[in-house]
Design a protein around this motif. Structure first.
Motif: not given
Lengths: 114, 113
Positions: B2-14
């Motif tokens: 198991a590894g470190v999990i990050q979410s989301p992988r991509h995020l676009i915000k204004e």
């Protein structure tokens, strides 16, 4: 405060050339030392680490590094680079205490020309 | 493994929006670190937590906050987003002890437009 310096910002080599990337750190206490690689568009991957013992550390993909305590250095070497070694290389250090953050050097961009 | 999990992988915000990044450490790891890597920059330490308590603080803007929950996952909350917040945000985890290694997640790429 801890700090890490890397000798070269950008290195360009031909395939099969030997590589040495310099890294120096400043910290008065004992440290853990790391080299990370970041391939284009990818995340940090650990190449090798030094915690204690033999100062010559072997890592993945044929990389090795030598810790010279008297020089506060942890230089990365590879006898023969490949095009696939093109990446950003970060030297990093953290103090040998619990829960301490990793301090990264500014990085060296390696470009290997086929 | 198991590894470190990050979410989301991509995020676009204004600009001026808020964002929440999540980090799930390796099982049994009790320490979480957040780093920010701007374009062409080295990763910079933001903040860390050990056993749900803040253990160290780096160059984290006041607009950002973070916490570690009872299951050891961590969330980085970012408000009033600015263009300069566009970066790759790494989470790392470790098992708190004197000699340890931090394991990095794949990162969340935040783009603020």
């Amino acid at each position: 405060a801890q700090s890490v310096s890397q000798h070269n910002h950008h290195v360009i080599l031909s395939e099969a050339a030997s590589l040495e990337l310099g890294c120096n750190y400043s910290y008065g206490g004992t440290v853990n030392l790391f080299w990370y690689v970041q391939y284009p568009g990818q995340h940090l991957q650990l190449l090798l680490k030094y915690f204690s013992g033999d100062p010559l550390v072997k890592g993945i993909k044929g990389f090795e590094a030598e810790f010279i305590k008297s020089k506060f250095s942890f230089n990365l070497r590879k006898p023969s680079v490949q095009w696939s070694d093109t990446a950003e290389y970060f030297c990093a250090v953290n103090a040998k205490t619990s829960y301490d953050k990793v301090i990264f050097g500014p990085g060296t961009s390696l470009s290997v020309i086929p | 493994a198991a590894g470190v999990i990050q979410s989301p992988r991509h995020l676009i915000k204004e600009k001026r929006e808020t964002a929440t990044l999540k980090c799930y450490p390796i099982p049994r790891h009790d320490t979480v670190y957040w780093y920010q890597q701007g374009p062409g920059q080295d990763p910079q330490f933001l903040i860390s937590f050990y056993e749900k308590m803040q253990s160290d603080k780096g160059s984290i803007p006041d607009r950002f906050s973070a916490q570690q929950f009872s299951d050891y996952h961590s969330e980085l909350n970012m408000s009033s987003l600015e263009l300069g917040d566009s970066a790759l945000y790494f989470c790392a985890s470790s098992l708190g002890s004197t000699y340890y290694e931090q394991y990095f997640g794949p990162g969340t790429r935040l783009t603020v437009t």
